[in-house]
Design an enzyme around this catalytic site. Structure first.
Site, short mmCIF file in Angstrom:
data_model
loop_
_atom_site.label_atom_id
_atom_site.label_comp_id
_atom_site.label_asym_id
_atom_site.label_seq_id
_atom_site.Cartn_x
_atom_site.Cartn_y
_atom_site.Cartn_z
NE ARG A 1 84.87 41.34 44.58
CZ ARG A 1 84.78 42.51 45.18
NH1 ARG A 1 85.53 42.77 46.21
NH2 ARG A 1 83.94 43.41 44.75
CE LYS B 1 88.18 56.13 29.90
NZ LYS B 1 87.63 57.13 29.04
CG HIS C 1 88.35 52.42 23.18
ND1 HIS C 1 88.27 52.98 24.42
CD2 HIS C 1 87.34 52.93 22.47
CE1 HIS C 1 87.26 53.80 24.45
NE2 HIS C 1 86.66 53.80 23.29
CE LYS D 1 86.71 54.79 18.23
NZ LYS D 1 85.54 53.91 18.08
CD GLU E 1 80.62 60.21 25.44
OE1 GLU E 1 80.67 58.99 25.53
OE2 GLU E 1 80.99 60.98 26.34
CG ASP F 1 85.82 60.03 31.11
OD1 ASP F 1 86.33 59.00 31.56
OD2 ASP F 1 84.78 60.03 30.40
CG HIS G 1 89.83 58.51 24.69
ND1 HIS G 1 90.47 57.31 24.76
CD2 HIS G 1 88.81 58.43 25.57
CE1 HIS G 1 89.88 56.54 25.65
NE2 HIS G 1 88.86 57.19 26.16
CE LYS H 1 80.38 61.55 29.63
NZ LYS H 1 80.82 60.36 28.94
P1 NAD Z 1 82.73 46.36 36.44
O1 NAD Z 1 82.51 46.97 37.80
O2 NAD Z 1 81.56 46.09 35.57
O3 NAD Z 1 83.50 44.96 36.63
C1 NAD Z 1 84.54 44.82 37.53
C2 NAD Z 1 85.07 43.39 37.48
O4 NAD Z 1 86.15 43.31 38.40
C3 NAD Z 1 84.09 42.29 37.85
O5 NAD Z 1 84.33 41.16 37.05
C4 NAD Z 1 84.47 41.98 39.30
O6 NAD Z 1 84.19 40.62 39.71
C5 NAD Z 1 85.95 42.18 39.25
N1 NAD Z 1 86.50 42.50 40.57
C6 NAD Z 1 86.15 43.50 41.41
N2 NAD Z 1 86.89 43.44 42.54
C7 NAD Z 1 87.73 42.39 42.41
C8 NAD Z 1 88.73 41.81 43.22
N3 NAD Z 1 89.03 42.30 44.43
N4 NAD Z 1 89.38 40.73 42.75
C9 NAD Z 1 89.11 40.20 41.54
N5 NAD Z 1 88.18 40.71 40.70
C10 NAD Z 1 87.50 41.78 41.15
O7 NAD Z 1 83.81 47.27 35.72
P2 NAD Z 1 83.98 47.53 34.13
O8 NAD Z 1 83.01 48.58 33.72
O9 NAD Z 1 83.98 46.25 33.41
O10 NAD Z 1 85.41 48.22 34.09
C11 NAD Z 1 86.62 47.49 34.22
C12 NAD Z 1 87.80 48.41 33.91
O11 NAD Z 1 87.70 48.88 32.58
C13 NAD Z 1 87.88 49.66 34.79
O12 NAD Z 1 89.22 50.03 34.97
C14 NAD Z 1 87.20 50.73 33.93
O13 NAD Z 1 87.64 52.03 34.26
C15 NAD Z 1 87.68 50.31 32.56
N6 NAD Z 1 86.82 50.75 31.46
C16 NAD Z 1 85.53 50.34 31.37
C17 NAD Z 1 84.75 50.75 30.31
C18 NAD Z 1 83.32 50.29 30.16
O14 NAD Z 1 82.72 50.64 29.13
N7 NAD Z 1 82.76 49.56 31.08
C19 NAD Z 1 85.27 51.60 29.33
C20 NAD Z 1 86.60 52.00 29.43
C21 NAD Z 1 87.35 51.56 30.50
#
Ligand code: NAD
Length: 483
Positions: free
Chosen positions: A51, A148, A178, A182, A216, A235, A240, A331
């Protein structure tokens, strides 16, 4: 030992959510490591799409900082980092609007693999999938990778599958888990199916029980509002842990081929018995160690969401009847550890007097913190003192044999992204698998919600609620120590 790095085809990978936490911590540093290894070649490109209004230079600076933070110093080569950064671009896009899509389209090259990683909230998956097609960004060979959580129950997972299916064929959809990326999880399949030693014993006749633990130490602080709508069952268990259980329980597929493997996993999920309420223990961590408890972190004082769950699961088929699978995850536990332990039965008759020295054979597959595989076997205690027995581990992992090269073993995200580029779906969940997993999970969650079941409190730094111990004691078994 020399491990071979085979470069993948030239690709354009678009990361929606390229500025988010997951992209910065895992996806982008991982891609740098694949570039360093030579697997990602210098004609491939990565395009961040999110965004914020960033220039290419801003995005490269962000990725450079991520590499500094998340790649070990010994793997940071300034010239290679520079070359990697030059392969990066950025497009500002709103998944829910029309702006930016034509810019993205103009960046796409013909005749290279196009992959789109949806590293954004699942509520945006449908918008992105549709706009990739309406704006002509995707082509018939494009792959999409979705993160996820994939739904929060069967109905929402079905709806999400249907939305994606309107835009892409199942063969183009990569649902990432993920845990399946592994090294040791894949080694588990090699050990099972490339040796004659284990498979004949791999059944209830010889296996007493299986334990799967994902422990965790972290709390949910900082993402409590999100977690409170989910809980450990949704979750961790539905995805997993279920995947790990499937890999242990499945029949040998006829070939190491995506649909053959996934067909076998699906059969396992369908063979899972409903779980009886007395076979479930739910917990919530209490305050302690200078930190607030779950209800403080989730900002919901009346929360009934579990931060811990233990379950006894039965797989009702010929192979596993009578061999329970005990699953637990939580957790704020004593240590961060993920492992699968397969405990074999006693030999039918002992010829030795040293009954006290005897222990069961256990195959331990450790996923975290240090990946590895050990088979616990009995030997004679060396030296004088008669025939006394002792248990020793047979190390079946090869990280040590690889020495320095062990650092080149791709982490789960790296491996899975390379599989996407290669077009190999074996380690990704198929839509029907995800739905079957929810179909098993839903009645369990609905039952405790209908009863208004409240999780048991447990102290941080322990191995979870007291009742979880009873879940195994009752069956004259014991959990392995969390350490
Ligand atoms: P985050 O909130 O840190 O990042 C979200 C991203 O989406 C940002 O780059 C933001 O600019 C973009 N975004 C938000 N709204 C938008 C829109 N309308 N148009 C375009 N881009 C948009 O989220 P995250 O932690 O990076 O997680 C991303 C995905 O990965 C989610 O589905 C989350 O469930 C999954 N996930 C994250 C983790 C983790 O460790 N962070 C682990 C497993 C799964």
């Amino acid at each position: 030992m020399v491990s071979r790095v085979i470069p993948v085809d030239v690709f354009d990978l678009v990361i929606f959510g390229g500025t988010g936490d997951l992209a910065r911590r895992k996806i982008l540093p991982g891609l740098y490591r694949r570039f360093l290894s030579g697997q990602m070649t210098s004609d491939s490109r990565i395009i961040g799409a999110a965004r914020g209004e960033l220039t290419d230079a801003d995005f490269r600076k962000m990725v450079s900082d991520s590499i500094d933070e998340f790649v070990p110093k010994g793997r940071r080569d300034p010239a290679i980092i520079e070359a990697f950064l030059s392969r990066l671009h950025y497009v500002a896009i709103d998944a829910k609007g029309e702006g930016g899509w034509d810019n993205l389209k103009s960046l796409m090259r013909p005749n290279v693999v196009r992959a789109f990683y949806f590293s954004v909230a699942p509520s945006l998956f449908g918008d992105i999938a549709a706009r990739l097609n309406t704006h002509g960004v995707a082509d018939a060979q494009s792959r999409i990778v979705v993160e996820k959580p994939f739904g929060r129950d069967l109905a929402s997972a079905r709806a999400l599958n249907a939305i994606l299916a309107e835009q892409f064929a199942e063969s183009q959809i990569y649902r990432i888990d993920h845990y399946l990326g592994k090294e040791t999880v894949q080694n588990l399949m090699a050990v099972r199916f490339a040796n004659i030693l284990f498979e004949p014993l791999w059944k209830s006749e010889y296996i007493d029980h299986v334990q799967i633990t994902v422990a965790e130490t972290v709390s949910v602080e900082g993402r409590g509002a999100y977690y409170d709508k989910s809980g450990a069952m949704r979750d961790m268990v539905q995805n997993h842990m279920m995947q790990l259980l499937c890999l242990i329980a499945m029949e040998p597929p006829y070939h190491f081929d995506p649909d053959a493997v996934r067909d076998e996993k699906l059969k396992v999920i369908r063979a899972l018995d409903p779980v009886r309420s007395e076979d479930i223990v739910r917990g919530q961590y209490l305050a302690g160690g200078g930190q607030g408890g779950y209800v403080a972190h989730s900002e919901n004082v009346t929360s009934k969401t579990e931060s811990y769950i233990a379950l006894k699961v039965n797989v009702s088929n010929w192979r596993w009847k009578g061999t329970p699978f005990y699953l637990r995850t939580g957790k704020r536990l004593r240590a961060r550890t993920s492992e699968i332990a397969i405990t074999f039965k006693e030999p039918p008759h002992s010829i030795f007097d040293d009954a006290e020295g005897w222990r069961e054979n256990v195959l331990v597959i450790r996923l975290q913190p240090d990946e590895g595989m050990n088979l616990m076997v009995m030997i004679k205690e060396p030296g004088p003192g008669g025939m006394r027995l002792m248990q020793v581990p047979l190390d079946m992992s090869f990280a040590e044999a690889l020495g320095d090269e062990a650092e080149d073993i791709p982490d789960a995200y790296e491996r899975l992204i390379m599989d996407v580029i290669r077009g190999n779906q074996t380690l990704f969940m198929r839509g029907d698998e995800v739905e079957a997993a929810w179909a098993w999970t839903d009645p369990i969650i609905n039952a405790w919600e209908a009863k208004g079941d409240k999780p048991q409190g447990y102290d941080p730094g322990t191995s979870g609620p007291e009742d979880a111990l009873m879940l195994m004691h009752r069956d004259a078994r014991r959990w392995r120590e969390i350490r």
